[in-house]
Design an enzyme around this catalytic site. Structure first.
Site, short mmCIF file in Angstrom:
data_model
loop_
_atom_site.label_atom_id
_atom_site.label_comp_id
_atom_site.label_asym_id
_atom_site.label_seq_id
_atom_site.Cartn_x
_atom_site.Cartn_y
_atom_site.Cartn_z
CB CYS A 261 -1.03 0.02 1.12
SG CYS A 261 -0.86 -1.25 2.36
NE ARG B 85 2.62 -9.03 4.89
CZ ARG B 85 1.31 -9.03 4.64
NH1 ARG B 85 0.53 -9.93 5.22
NH2 ARG B 85 0.80 -8.14 3.82
CD GLN C 189 -0.12 -8.76 0.05
OE1 GLN C 189 0.47 -7.69 -0.08
NE2 GLN C 189 -1.02 -8.96 0.99
CG ASP D 216 -1.91 -5.43 -2.42
OD1 ASP D 216 -3.12 -5.35 -2.16
OD2 ASP D 216 -1.01 -5.06 -1.65
CG HIS E 4 -3.68 -0.34 -2.53
ND1 HIS E 4 -2.58 -1.09 -2.88
CD2 HIS E 4 -3.98 -0.64 -1.24
CE1 HIS E 4 -2.22 -1.82 -1.83
NE2 HIS E 4 -3.04 -1.57 -0.83
CE LYS F 143 -11.62 -8.33 8.58
NZ LYS F 143 -10.53 -9.26 8.80
CG HIS G 233 -5.97 -1.90 1.62
ND1 HIS G 233 -4.61 -1.82 1.72
CD2 HIS G 233 -6.46 -0.93 2.43
CE1 HIS G 233 -4.29 -0.86 2.55
NE2 HIS G 233 -5.40 -0.31 2.99
#
Length: 650
Positions: A348, A377, A395, A397, A399, A478, A524
């Site tokens: 992000c 991570r 990911q 991912d 945004h 979420k 996200h």
RNA sequence: GCCGUUGUGGCUCAAUUGGUAGAGCUGCUGUCUUGUAAACAGCAGGUUGCAGGUUCAAGUCCUGUCAACGGCUCCA
């Protein structure tokens, strides 16, 4: 007292009523209906609440009797079996202190503290044996209201049952009860603090299995006492139990780590480090195919692709707050020219940097940035698991930056994308909306706007969803989507979060129609989650048998002998030219051998080329599951599989 | 990280009370030229996860360490 008051009337599920003597229990009701029913009854649902069979009924109660052999009464069985297990453990290990023993998804567990003894598999056998004895003895399970809580606490303490003492202290105002296990003579041989409800007696327990022992902590707190947990399961019949154990075996066969070796999919290396995945060509092909499809679906929906660096000056994560809230999952800083840099744990902040690289107008919105972004991570060593829980992963991912007005439509678009991707892979799914938790950032208005956006979009699409009140993260409401795979197991699936934190921290704004700056709404979302977890899950979902469009090798071309080699090579090349992943297997092995090999590799199609095929200018087609399909012109075969690939047939 | 279990050739597994590490598959070589799930023969392949220790002798016992596996979310 009038005669009427000595009788009560209860309602049955079929709408009929039954008149009973005052003080009658659910057991009496069963007897009043039929002796056979009474013998089978193990409990009752009274006004919607599960209760013991010997619960006294009140006038007007709605009563549904629960009999053995039903799924509904399985909870009773399992909960009571947990007690029997605890009784057995304490009889074999008098030092054992009992903690808690709830039922879980497919069974139950019980936690014990046993000083100086670690339970072994052979202990489990002994415990099972003891349990069988207790079951055969048909001990009565009797509810007992604790008359004097303080006295009972003291008794627990004297017995060294500190966990029970602690629990009772906590529940002193909740009408605490004990359940007594009584032998034939009516003597109490064991008891446990429990809310119930339970079976009337242990004789109903016939099919159970202790599965494994593992460590746990009192109240799941690693600073508290270490406990030993026995996991077990239990069914009404031996047949049900066996079926369940068989399902577990089936799941084991699908284990992606096992299949990874058989099918040459991925590896992990001690020399490199745990939780770091090496994708072998076979799985890399699957991944690449998925990514290609993923990109296409995103392009069609107006996403822009971006790339961001894998390391960044840690000041970025100071602004984002990750260093503050997420540091324990981040790797230590590395010194670059005297500045501290970090591996990126999330994408992000990077996407925000792109957004903020220039002034944005409301006319630019929505902006949808997508990246297959690799993040690192730190996961505690004990939680790593194949490809499903790793330390470095990519990911899918994205945004989305938009105005509050656009939010609902954006969510709708995401849900549409999710639906088409998940359906393509053959997953069923279920949505959960998680709303504002107790501790949260942002204003109430923001939460309302965000939550409404999520919920309204689902309503517009007529989606089924459940609300998890207060289940949101502190910075975002979420939507979580759970997937159900081919054998009904649940997987963590797509997630959508409306971030109420980062836009503020990074001052993510746009110029509105009114010429003023407004804070942008930031969403996200990940659909596949991570390529690692998703592909790991897919391996299990398909049991390694990837559908044609994903299969690493789609067609094996098998010449019968040397004189067919040329033709086979020609065909393999022709397939390759059509971007079909063909493998020519012209090793000097028997045709049976090479077919077996292709079968074991789960190759969807095999083309066998021999004299007959060359003469008739056809190919002999074999399918991994259908066996011999027959002969056909090569062009016909090509057309057939091209269509199967194009439609992503499962 | 914590609890428990495990760790032997690329893979799957053997090795009696501590007594010279074996097999099948895979791979390679050769023979066979194959008709729909395993042809035959030979060869190669291991300092038993790693580091110490006990012992005349350790894959086997002890200590440490690394990794994998099952859990550590389900709350009387």
């Amino acid at each position: 007292m009038s005669k009427v008051e000595t009788q009560i009337q209860v309602k049955l599920p079929d709408g009929n009523s039954k008149t009973l003597e005052a003080g009658a229990t659910a057991a009496d009701l069963a007897k009043a209906i039929a002796e056979g029913l009474f013998r089978k009854s193990v409990g009752a649902v009274i006004n919607g609440e599960p209760k013991d069979l010997y619960t006294p009924l009140k006038d007007g109660d709605e009563v549904k009797l629960l009999t053995a052999d039903t799924d509904e009464s399985l909870e009773f069985l399992r909960h009571s079996t947990a007690h029997v297990m605890a009784e057995a453990v304490q009889s074999l290990f008098p030092n054992a202190k009992i903690a808690i023993g709830p039922t879980i998804q497919d069974g139950f567990y019980y936690d014990f503290e046993i000083a100086d003894h670690a339970l072994t598999p052979s202990d489990l056998e002994a415990i099972e044996k003891k349990m069988t004895e207790i079951a055969k003895e048909n001990q009565r399970i009797v509810r007992y209201d604790i008359p004097d809580v303080d006295a009972q606490i003291k008794e627990f303490e004297q017995q060294g049952e500190k966990f029970k003492a602690e629990l009772l202290t906590e529940h002193r105002d909740h009408n605490p009860t004990l359940y007594l296990m009584q032998n034939k003579e009516g003597k109490t041989v064991w008891n446990d603090l429990c809310r119930g409800p339970h079976l009337p007696a242990t004789g109903f327990i016939k099919a159970f299995k202790l599965q494994k022992v593992s460590g746990s902590y009192w109240r799941a707190d690693e600073n508290k006492e270490k406990l030993q947990r026995i996991y077990a399961t239990c069914f009404w019949t031996k047949k049900d139990l066996e079926e369940h154990l068989k399902r577990l075996e089936e799941a084991e066969k699908r284990d992606h780590r096992k299949l990874a070796k058989q099918l040459d999919l991925f590896s992990v290396h001690e020399e490199v480090g745990p939780g770091l995945i090496f994708w072998h060509p076979n799985l890399a092909t699957v991944r690449d195919t998925i990514e290609e499809y993923w990109r296409k679906e995103h392009r069609r929906r107006g996403y822009d692709f971006v790339y961001t660096p894998h390391i960044a000056n840690e000041s970025l994560y100071k602004i984002s707050g990750h260093l503050e809230n997420y540091a324990e999952n981040m790797y230590s800083p590395m010194d670059i020219d005297g500045e501290d840099y970090r591996c990126k744990p999330m994408n992000c902040p990077g996407h925000i940097m792109i957004y903020k690289s220039k002034l944005r107008s409301y006319r630019d919105l929505p902006l949808r940035y997508a990246e297959l972004g690799t993040v690192y991570r730190y996961e505690r060593s004990g939680v790593l698991h194949g490809m499903l829980r790793v330390r470095g992963f990519t990911q899918d991912d994205s945004h989305i930056f938009c105005t509050p007005e656009q939010l609902k439509d954006e969510i709708n678009g995401i849900l549409d994308l999710i639906d088409s991707l998940m359906t393509t892979f053959g997953y069923r799914y279920k949505a959960y909306l998680s709303t504002r938790p107790e501790k949260y950032l942002g204003t109430d208005e923001q939460w309302e706007m965000a939550t409404n956006g999520l919920e309204q979009a689902m309503k517009d699409r007529n989606m089924d969803y459940e609300v998890d009140e207060g289940g949101g993260v502190f910075y975002a409401p979420k939507i979580d989507i759970k997937l159900f795979d081919a054998i009904g197991r649940e997987w963590q699936g797509p997630t959508i979060q409306v971030d109420l934190n980062l836009p503020n921290r990074f001052d993510v704004t746009y110029i509105g129609e009114d010429g003023n700056r407004h804070q942008a709404v930031m969403v996200h979302r990940a659909v596949l989650g991570s390529m690692e977890r998703f592909c790991g899950g897919l391996i299990e979902h398909y049991a390694g048998r990837f559908p044609l469009w994903l299969a690493p090798t789609q067609v094996a071309v098998l010449p019968i002998s040397d004189r067919h080699q040329e033709r086979a090579k020609e065909l393999a090349l022709a397939l390759q030219k059509k971007e079909i992943r063909a493998h020519l297997d012209d090793r000097p092995e028997t045709i049976q051998y090479r077919i077996r090999d292709a079968q074991l590799e789960q190759t969807p199609y095999m083309l066998v080329i021999g004299d007959k095929e060359m003469e008739d200018d056809v190919v002999a087609v074999r399918h991994r599951q259908g066996g011999q399909v027959g002969t056909m012109k090569f062009e016909e075969f090509l057309e057939k599989i091209e269509k199967e690939i194009e439609t992503k047939q499962l």
